[in-house]
Design an enzyme around this catalytic site. Sequence first.
Site, PDB file in Angstrom:
ATOM      1  CG  ASN A 182      78.460  40.925 -11.348  1.00 21.80           C
ATOM      2  OD1 ASN A 182      78.657  41.241 -10.173  1.00 21.80           O
ATOM      3  ND2 ASN A 182      77.414  40.190 -11.717  1.00 21.80           N
ATOM      4  CG  HIS A 197      73.003  39.319 -11.770  1.00 20.35           C
ATOM      5  ND1 HIS A 197      72.897  37.968 -11.531  1.00 20.35           N
ATOM      6  CD2 HIS A 197      74.042  39.467 -12.624  1.00 20.35           C
ATOM      7  CE1 HIS A 197      73.850  37.331 -12.210  1.00 20.35           C
ATOM      8  NE2 HIS A 197      74.554  38.224 -12.879  1.00 20.35           N
ATOM      9  CB  SER A 239      79.946  31.955 -20.192  1.00 22.55           C
ATOM     10  OG  SER A 239      79.452  31.218 -19.093  1.00 22.55           O
ATOM     11  N   GLY A 296      77.795  31.839 -15.697  1.00 26.28           N
ATOM     12  CA  GLY A 296      78.614  30.966 -14.859  1.00 26.28           C
ATOM     13  C   GLY A 296      78.692  29.527 -15.340  1.00 26.28           C
ATOM     14  CD  GLU A 355      74.934  35.023 -10.115  1.00 27.96           C
ATOM     15  OE1 GLU A 355      75.465  35.947  -9.463  1.00 27.96           O
ATOM     16  OE2 GLU A 355      75.544  34.378 -10.983  1.00 27.96           O
ATOM     17  CE  LYS A 410      78.415  36.745 -11.452  1.00 21.42           C
ATOM     18  NZ  LYS A 410      77.853  35.580 -12.084  1.00 21.42           N
ATOM     19  CD  GLU A 421      74.178  39.393 -17.111  1.00 20.19           C
ATOM     20  OE1 GLU A 421      75.265  39.874 -17.385  1.00 20.19           O
ATOM     21  OE2 GLU A 421      73.916  38.804 -16.043  1.00 20.19           O
TER      22      GLU A 421
HETATM   23  P1  PGA Z   1      79.836  35.023 -15.791  1.00 18.17           P
HETATM   24  O1  PGA Z   1      78.827  35.999 -15.058  1.00 18.17           O
HETATM   25  O2  PGA Z   1      80.685  35.870 -16.713  1.00 18.17           O
HETATM   26  O3  PGA Z   1      80.618  34.374 -14.691  1.00 18.17           O
HETATM   27  O4  PGA Z   1      79.003  34.050 -16.561  1.00 18.17           O
HETATM   28  C1  PGA Z   1      78.182  37.026 -15.764  1.00 18.17           C
HETATM   29  C2  PGA Z   1      77.194  37.705 -14.873  1.00 18.17           C
HETATM   30  O5  PGA Z   1      76.563  37.043 -14.052  1.00 18.17           O
HETATM   31  O6  PGA Z   1      77.022  38.931 -14.942  1.00 18.17           O
END
Ligand code: PGA
Length: 262
Positions: free
Chosen positions: A17, A103, A220, A181, A105, A19, A175
């Site tokens: 991902n 997601h 993460s 993150g 976010e 982003k 998640e």
């Molecule tokens: P991250 O993001 O690996 O940076 O924690 C995972 C995600 O948001 O899908």
Amino acid sequence: MTMKQIKKTPKKFVIANWKMHGNLKQNQALLEAYVKTLTGLKNTQVVVCVPYPYLAQAQSILQSTDIAWGAQNLAKNEDGPFTGEVSVLMLRDFGAEYVILGHSERATAYCESDENIAQKFMMAKKYGVTPILCVGETLIEREAGVMELKVGKQLDAIIDLYGIEVFADTIISYEPIWAIGTGLAATPDQAKAMHKFIREKLSAVVAVHKNSLKILYGGSVNPQNAVQLFLVKNIDGGLVGKCSLNAQEFEDICHAAELSAE
Ligand code: PGA
């Protein structure tokens, strides 16, 4: 041009991902590194979900490989006066086979309701794009012990509207929002418990369409914790944010998935 190679029933998925990161130059280097080290995996399907403007670039670099690509969102409508939206048919035009939906976010920053996400999920399915549905709880919800209630509600939003069968041939990514993150991944035990809960809740689908529902872990994931997480029985791979932007780290994560599936 060689035809797109599709893995029949991969045991594991590792999904990048990106982003809102990247530019043409960096993407090219990263995608070429993926191609060099990650094609020809036997057990693992690698997918890269890029920002919309780079779908054409992903298509051009990945189309003759067994690495698939996709997007990070889509519109709930097929077409129409929806300024700034991107439809599933547009994704198909660029060969996208996967789309991340719900997601956290997006859900928090753009106030996406569970019902909206459910409609997008069905739109993706209708046109043969595999939805990667993100579910997960906040830290407050975990501390209050209501994480299963929260994830159950997110799944029910789809089940109530369309039935449980629609989860066949889809991907769910658990998640925990507190793990995204932050560098603080869920422990294998925490992930195991939630994956078991999800699998049991969707057992009607799992029973009939055996390997067609994949449940990934996201939040993460790094080369170190991937080794342990991917060995957990119900974890079918990972959704990887930050570490997918580093070719070496992403390669190590994909190889951890590949090894865990042997
Ligand atoms: P991250 O993001 O690996 O940076 O924690 C995972 C995600 O948001 O899908």
